[in-house]
Design an enzyme around this catalytic site. Structure first.
Site, PDB file in Angstrom:
ATOM      1  CG  ASP A 123     -14.948 -12.154  -8.662  1.00 28.06           C
ATOM      2  OD1 ASP A 123     -14.851 -10.967  -8.311  1.00 28.06           O
ATOM      3  OD2 ASP A 123     -14.560 -12.569  -9.772  1.00 28.06           O
ATOM      4  CG  ASN A 147      -8.039  -7.896  -4.794  1.00 21.56           C
ATOM      5  OD1 ASN A 147      -8.477  -8.821  -4.112  1.00 21.56           O
ATOM      6  ND2 ASN A 147      -8.372  -7.759  -6.079  1.00 21.56           N
TER       7      ASN A 147
HETATM    8  C1  IPE Z   1     -10.145 -12.603  -6.760  1.00 21.16           C
HETATM    9  O1  IPE Z   1     -11.079 -11.740  -7.332  1.00 21.16           O
HETATM   10  C2  IPE Z   1      -9.746 -12.119  -5.419  1.00 21.16           C
HETATM   11  C3  IPE Z   1     -10.790 -12.156  -4.394  1.00 21.16           C
HETATM   12  C4  IPE Z   1     -12.002 -12.634  -4.520  1.00 21.16           C
HETATM   13  C5  IPE Z   1     -10.415 -11.632  -3.124  1.00 21.16           C
HETATM   14  P1  IPE Z   1     -10.636 -10.611  -8.363  1.00 21.16           P
HETATM   15  O2  IPE Z   1     -11.885  -9.942  -8.809  1.00 21.16           O
HETATM   16  O3  IPE Z   1      -9.601  -9.753  -7.766  1.00 21.16           O
HETATM   17  O4  IPE Z   1      -9.983 -11.481  -9.510  1.00 21.16           O
HETATM   18  P2  IPE Z   1      -9.740 -11.165 -11.056  1.00 21.16           P
HETATM   19  O5  IPE Z   1      -8.958  -9.898 -11.117  1.00 21.16           O
HETATM   20  O6  IPE Z   1     -11.079 -11.015 -11.685  1.00 21.16           O
HETATM   21  O7  IPE Z   1      -9.012 -12.343 -11.576  1.00 21.16           O
HETATM   22  C1  IPE Z   2     -14.832  -9.458  -4.987  1.00 24.95           C
HETATM   23  O1  IPE Z   2     -15.638  -8.640  -5.772  1.00 24.95           O
HETATM   24  C2  IPE Z   2     -14.238  -8.743  -3.794  1.00 24.95           C
HETATM   25  C3  IPE Z   2     -12.792  -8.521  -3.872  1.00 24.95           C
HETATM   26  C4  IPE Z   2     -12.005  -8.897  -4.836  1.00 24.95           C
HETATM   27  C5  IPE Z   2     -12.182  -7.816  -2.766  1.00 24.95           C
HETATM   28  P1  IPE Z   2     -15.009  -7.659  -6.845  1.00 24.95           P
HETATM   29  O2  IPE Z   2     -14.715  -6.375  -6.159  1.00 24.95           O
HETATM   30  O3  IPE Z   2     -13.876  -8.285  -7.545  1.00 24.95           O
HETATM   31  O4  IPE Z   2     -16.239  -7.468  -7.833  1.00 24.95           O
HETATM   32  P2  IPE Z   2     -16.204  -7.463  -9.427  1.00 24.95           P
HETATM   33  O5  IPE Z   2     -15.478  -8.696  -9.865  1.00 24.95           O
HETATM   34  O6  IPE Z   2     -15.486  -6.216  -9.838  1.00 24.95           O
HETATM   35  O7  IPE Z   2     -17.640  -7.472  -9.817  1.00 24.95           O
HETATM   36 MG    MG Z   3     -13.738  -9.473  -9.182  1.00 22.02          MG
END
Ligand code: IPE
Ligand code: IPE
Ligand code: MG
Length: 249
Positions: A21, A69
């Site tokens: 993340d 997502n």
């Molecule tokens: C969790 O991250 C999913 C992945 C890392 C693929 P998100 O960024 O989607 O999670 P939330 O929305 O902050 O809980």
């Molecule tokens: C994790 O990084 C990747 C996926 C969930 C696909 P994020 O895209 O959630 O990055 P933040 O949390 O918005 O910084």
């Molecule tokens: Mg995230």
């Protein structure tokens, strides 16, 4: 043997799962668009895979895309899917060189055809690799997984293939996407968020949890080994007392 201060002779978790993340925030900090963060996250994926294989971890599950997502802007979803396809191509050699077998969990049929095809190709090409299993969670959601398991178990009961009194924890395990994998020992989440986000709820019931503020594109081998060093300090008691654990009762 020592790697970045990690004693590789000490306990090494069998199954490590990672919630990768912080890509978006990493890009934003640099004044770039979110996609830039995802692109730079690929190098961290490569380093984590290599780092895990090098210390004898047997199963590595990476949360790459959740069921939730899909609700992101279409352009971001499309880019993530394209990145998946290109990474599968570019990383095949790393997987073969390191004898790593690819698996995938999640609602794979929901992925674009191109991604499914690329995924299945690499899964087949690496099927005989024995050093480590790399398990990608794609379009994965733990609640959906459990829901599907309940449906398929119910079907077997209705068809008289299974008696209700014979349903046990193993039955549930065997109906999850992860049926061939052991429980998660160690769950890492980057970016400072301290939540599970619908990831491996059943499988990580007794996992040790590790949260780091490092954003995913900054997470490198050294950070992975730092996390494992922390795991080695944990005492897993499974409800018992510390004294029992020490005496191996
Ligand atoms: C969790 O991250 C999913 C992945 C890392 C693929 P998100 O960024 O989607 O999670 P939330 O929305 O902050 O809980
Ligand atoms: C994790 O990084 C990747 C996926 C969930 C696909 P994020 O895209 O959630 O990055 P933040 O949390 O918005 O910084
Ligand atoms: Mg995230």
């Amino acid at each position: 043997m020592e790697k970045y201060g990690l004693n590789t002779l000490d306990k090494i978790p069998h199954h490590v799962a990672v919630i990768m993340d912080g890509n978006g925030r990493w890009a934003k900090q640099k004044g770039k668009i979110r996609i830039f963060g995802h692109q730079n996250g690929v190098q961290s994926v490569r380093e984590t895979i290599e780092a895990a294989a090098e210390i004898g971890i047997q199963y590595l599950t990476l949360y790459a895309f959740s069921t939730e997502n899909w609700n992101r802007p279409k352009t971001e979803v499309d880019t993530l899917m394209n990145l998946l396809v290109s990474s599968l191509k570019s990383e095949l050699k790393t997987l073969q060189d390191n004898q790593i077998q690819l698996k995938a969990i999640g609602n794979i049929e929901q992925l674009p055809q191109k991604a499914q095809k690329g995924l299945n190709e690499v899964i087949q090409l690496t099927a005989n690799n024995k050093r480590m299993v790399l398990n990608l969670a794609l379009s994965y959601g733990s609640r959906f997984e459990i829901l599907e398991a309940v449906k398929s178990i119910s079907k077997k009961v209705v068809n008289n293939e299974l008696l209700i009194e014979n349903i046990d924890e193993k039955t549930i395990n065997n109906h999850l996407y992860t049926f061939s994998l052991p429980d998660v020992d160690f769950l890492i989440r980057t970016s400072g968020e301290q939540r599970i986000s619908n990831f491996l709820l059943w499988q990580a019931a007794y996992a040790e949890l590790y949260f780091t503020n490092t954003l995913w594109p900054d997470f490198k081998k050294k950070d992975f080994y730092e996390a494992i060093t922390e795991y080695q300090k944990r005492e897993r008691r499974y409800g018992k007392t510390s004294e029992q654990i020490i005496k191996n009762e």
